[in-house]
Design an enzyme around this catalytic site. Structure first.
Site, PDB file in Angstrom:
ATOM      1  N   PHE A 126       0.854  -1.183   0.000  1.00 36.48           N
ATOM      2  CA  PHE A 126       0.000   0.000   0.000  1.00 36.48           C
ATOM      3  C   PHE A 126       0.899   1.245   0.000  1.00 36.48           C
ATOM      4  CE2 PHE A 126      -2.856   3.136   1.991  1.00 36.48           C
ATOM      5  CZ  PHE A 126      -3.984   2.951   1.212  1.00 36.48           C
ATOM      6  N   ASP A 197       1.824  -4.838   8.836  1.00 38.39           N
ATOM      7  CA  ASP A 197       0.655  -3.972   8.724  1.00 38.39           C
ATOM      8  C   ASP A 197      -0.564  -4.888   8.603  1.00 38.39           C
ATOM      9  OD1 ASP A 197      -1.426  -2.315   7.905  1.00 38.39           O
ATOM     10  OD2 ASP A 197      -0.106  -0.984   6.769  1.00 38.39           O
ATOM     11  N   ARG A 371     -12.333  -4.232  -6.794  1.00 36.66           N
ATOM     12  CA  ARG A 371     -12.045  -4.916  -5.541  1.00 36.66           C
ATOM     13  C   ARG A 371     -13.343  -5.145  -4.766  1.00 36.66           C
ATOM     14  NH1 ARG A 371      -8.206  -2.432  -0.853  1.00 36.66           N
ATOM     15  NH2 ARG A 371      -9.943  -0.966  -0.778  1.00 36.66           N
TER      16      ARG A 371
HETATM   17  C1  LIG Z   1      -6.014   1.335   4.621  1.00 34.55           C
HETATM   18  C2  LIG Z   1      -4.531   1.176   4.767  1.00 34.55           C
HETATM   19  C3  LIG Z   1      -3.771   2.160   5.400  1.00 34.55           C
HETATM   20  C4  LIG Z   1      -4.431   3.435   5.825  1.00 34.55           C
HETATM   21  O1  LIG Z   1      -3.615   4.315   6.481  1.00 34.55           O
HETATM   22  P1  LIG Z   1      -4.266   5.622   7.122  1.00 34.55           P
HETATM   23  O2  LIG Z   1      -3.142   6.262   7.803  1.00 34.55           O
HETATM   24  O3  LIG Z   1      -5.377   5.180   8.012  1.00 34.55           O
HETATM   25  O4  LIG Z   1      -4.834   6.439   6.024  1.00 34.55           O
HETATM   26  C5  LIG Z   1      -2.414   1.926   5.575  1.00 34.55           C
HETATM   27  N1  LIG Z   1      -1.846   0.787   5.144  1.00 34.55           N
HETATM   28  C6  LIG Z   1      -2.556  -0.166   4.505  1.00 34.55           C
HETATM   29  C7  LIG Z   1      -1.899  -1.410   4.041  1.00 34.55           C
HETATM   30  C8  LIG Z   1      -3.914   0.013   4.296  1.00 34.55           C
HETATM   31  O5  LIG Z   1      -4.624  -0.911   3.655  1.00 34.55           O
END
Ligand SMILES: *Cc1c(COP(=O)(O)O)cnc(C)c1O
Length: 412
Positions: A126, A197, A371
């Protein structure tokens, strides 16, 4: 044998999680396949938030920091999330956003591995995860490198210079899942730290951080934990690292004695030092409701239904939408798949807009992915049938070619 609608109705009738759906507010005429982006609204949330606002804030005023125990909410809700992700009590804290927590933990990891200069991640991770690593690297100016590799290459790329392996357990774009046990072991064998994560895992797939000996983790409150838009995120620090971890944002609520108002920073002991500033009490109370629901629904039951539903939806699409150029990009093997089904098509954006106009809500991920998030707590089996039929209609009629579906909105 093709799947029939009657079979799906029978699965709904026998589903032990079926009663959970009534605990959520879902609009009529909508099949919600986007709980991995924004979870649905639990029925109890509005009353809980109203109570916090009108009574605790309105009447209690500042007294509620003590009387309603607002001050310890990040730890209290954190301890509940700990049970969902297989973590020990006092090792999870609710705080900030996932992005900010990544910054905090990544920085702590690099400090714990002086002399090692590499942050290793997945090329398709991400974007915010990679952006945060770049920003930290540039801020430190110590010569750190962010290296990325494909899913299959990661294991072999962990080396003597790797300070930390930072991966998203379930990939947002494909739904492909890493083997958390094997990769954490490989990182440790090379002396590196492991940061997971759990944005697409917490509340969706069983995770056992303590058993896997994971060092650090972060995750989202607004996806499968149903905490509401912009819900605070969480972070995990293994108990064995809590006294040695140094966080880069040294705020007063991470201080050993915040209300002593000392002139200099002294870190609190334990997970508390990961907190920065005043917790968002109203948002935390909404998250608390979502987390309670996830705790109520057994994770093994959720995973079982999720595997069935992703498998069935992929099969239904294959049966109903032959010849329309939709390509499954999620793993075909359930054991390697999180709780989503992703399909690639060159016109994915317009197709998703046409689906949303017909009440089937998923999302689009650039450049070409449709998705569909599967949330077993409130998704019925028969809805998978309806969604596949509507997808077939959209593909056959080519309604997605309408100009109104081409117009890119700010949030996709
Ligand atoms: C949704 C998501 C985020 C979101 O980060 P925010 O700081 O809440 O905007 C981060 N990492 C991954 C892998 C995600 O899917």
């Amino acid at each position: 044998m093709p799947i029939t609608r009657d079979e799906l109705l029978a699965l709904d009738a026998a589903d032990p999680l079926a009663p959970m759906r009534a605990r959520f507010t879902l609009p009529d005429g909508v099949i919600y396949l986007d709980g991995n982006s924004l979870g649905a609204l639990p029925r109890a949330t509005a009353a809980r938030v109203a109570e916090v606002v009108t009574r605790q804030w309105g009447q209690g005023l500042i007294r509620s920091w003590n009387d309603a125990d607002w001050i310890d909410m990040p730890n209290r809700v954190g301890d509940k999330i700990a049970r969902i992700i297989g973590a020990a009590p006092a090792s999870v804290m609710v705080a900030d956003s996932t992005s900010v927590n990544l910054f905090k933990l990544l920085s702590a990891a690099l400090k714990l591995r002086p002399g090692r200069m590499t942050i290793l991640s997945e090329a398709g991770n991400f974007p915010t995860d990679l952006y945060i690593a770049e920003g930290l690297r540039d801020l430190l100016e110590q010569g750190h490198r962010l290296e990325t590799a494909t899913h299959d290459e990661i294991m072999a790329r962990i080396g003597d210079d790797t300070a930390v392996v930072m991966l998203t357990h379930v990939n947002y774009h494909t739904g492909r899942m890493f083997d958390m046990a094997a990769i954490t072991r490989a990182a440790h064998a090379k002396g590196a730290l492991m940061l997971w994560d759990l944005a697409h895992s917490a509340g969706a797939v069983p995770v056992d951080l303590a058993a896997r000996d994971v060092d650090f983790a972060v995750g989202c409150g607004y996806k499968y934990l149903n905490g509401g838009p912009g819900a605070p995120a969480f972070l995990y620090v293994a108990p064995r690292l809590q006294q040695s971890a140094c966080f880069p944002i040294t705020g007063w609520l991470g201080h050993a004695a915040p209300f002593a108002f000392e002139p200099g920073y002294r870190p609190a002991s334990g997970i508390q030092r990961a907190q920065v500033g005043t917790p968002p009490v109203i948002s935390l109370s909404a998250l608390d409701v979502g987390v309670d629901l996830a705790l109520e629904a057994d994770m093994a039951a959720i995973r079982h239904k999720s595997v069935q539903q992703t498998t069935i939806f992929a099969e239904l699409v294959a049966q109903q939408c032959v010849g329309h150029g939709l390509r499954l990009v999620s793993p075909t093997e359930a054991a390697q798949r999180g709780s989503q089904v992703c399909l690639a098509h060159p016109n994915a954006y317009a197709i998703m807009q046409a689906l949303i106009a017909r009440g089937v809500i998923g999302d689009f991920r650039a450049p070409d992915v449709l998705r569909f998030g599967i949330t077993p707590m409130y998704l019925r089996y028969v809805e998978l049938w309806e969604a596949a039929v509507i997808l077939r209609e959209v593909m056959e009629s080519e309604v997605w070619r309408d100009a109104k579906f081409m117009n890119r909105q700010k949030v996709t």
